[in-house]
Motif scaffolding. Structure first.
Motif, PDB file in Angstrom:
ATOM      1  N   UNK A  98      -2.993 127.056  16.171  1.00 23.61           N
ATOM      2  CA  UNK A  98      -3.620 127.337  17.461  1.00 23.61           C
ATOM      3  C   UNK A  98      -4.493 126.171  17.923  1.00 23.61           C
ATOM      4  N   UNK A  99      -4.857 125.282  16.987  1.00 26.59           N
ATOM      5  CA  UNK A  99      -5.666 124.103  17.306  1.00 26.59           C
ATOM      6  C   UNK A  99      -4.829 122.832  17.283  1.00 26.59           C
ATOM      7  N   UNK A 100      -3.519 122.961  17.369  1.00 28.42           N
ATOM      8  CA  UNK A 100      -2.630 121.801  17.257  1.00 28.42           C
ATOM      9  C   UNK A 100      -2.928 120.761  18.338  1.00 28.42           C
ATOM     10  N   UNK A 101      -2.944 119.498  17.905  1.00 28.79           N
ATOM     11  CA  UNK A 101      -3.114 118.386  18.846  1.00 28.79           C
ATOM     12  C   UNK A 101      -1.786 117.678  19.106  1.00 28.79           C
ATOM     13  N   UNK A 102      -0.742 118.120  18.410  1.00 32.96           N
ATOM     14  CA  UNK A 102       0.578 117.537  18.613  1.00 32.96           C
ATOM     15  C   UNK A 102       1.652 118.445  18.043  1.00 32.96           C
TER      16      UNK A 102
END
Length: 214
Positions: A98-102
């Motif tokens: 849910x906090x993915x940056x890519x």
């Protein structure tokens, strides 16, 4: 897709493309065989050389294979809610999707082509294989519940590419439920598109290519 109860979503779901239980006995036998070979070699050498040399020789012969088998047996991928767990022999990583940056979709071309999702969270990244296919038109795909939970976790990320990859996984689920042939399954079409380029290196699918798969 319908909403899942919180208690159901929180249950760990394995994401291993091949169930560990299928090859665990083989790995155990391989480790025992390697240790036995190393010990036997050490005992034989002890007759003709000094025992420290014999011990070292036995360890060098048997330990690498035994450690490799143990490392493969320990390797696991699973999802709890939106948290991806990746366990290796020495490490256990946790990435909140849910906090993915890519988020990327990778295709590894070859006689045995693999499709994987690579997720980056902060400075950490993890590759999750989702399918593999042979030139003969056979292969293995992640089980439906694993695909569903991975798609849901990616959809929770505030990232357009993660949502696009999630959409491909949902389309794959729908194709499998409909028992569609390989040519109508998004993950297989991804491998076909990369093979057409004659690439030998892993290919990161562009946003337009991902959208076309869904």
């Amino acid at each position: 897709m319908r909403e899942k109860p919180i208690s159901e979503v929180a249950q760990p779901i394995g994401l291993d493309l091949i169930a560990p239980e299928r090859f665990a006995p083989v790995l155990a036998r391989l480790a025992l065989l390697a240790l036995g070979l190393g010990a036997g070699t050490g005992l034989l050498l002890a007759v003709i050389v000094a025992w420290p040399v014999a011990v070292v020789s036995g360890v060098v012969l048997g330990a690498p294979t035994a450690l490799y088998a143990l490392a493969v047996a320990r390797r696991r991928l699973w999802l709890t809610a939106t948290v991806l767990h990746a366990r290796t022999l020495w490490r256990h990583r946790r990435l909140d999707l849910a906090q993915a940056s890519g988020a990327e979709m990778l295709v590894y071309p070859g006689r045995l082509s693999r499709v994987a999702v690579r997720v980056t969270v902060g400075g950490d990244a993890q590759i999750v294989p989702v399918a593999l296919y042979t030139d003969a038109g056979s292969g293995r795909e992640m089980h439906l519940l694993g695909l569903r939970r991975l798609a849901d976790a990616l959809a929770a990320a505030p990232l357009p590419t993660a949502l696009a990859v999630s959409g491909v996984l949902v389309a794959q689920i729908q194709a499998e439920i409909a028992d569609a042939d390989l040519e109508h399954r998004p993950l297989y079409r991804a491998t076909r598109s990369v093979r057409a380029r004659y690439s030998v290196q892993p290919v990161v699918l562009a946003a337009a290519e991902i959208a076309a798969l869904g």
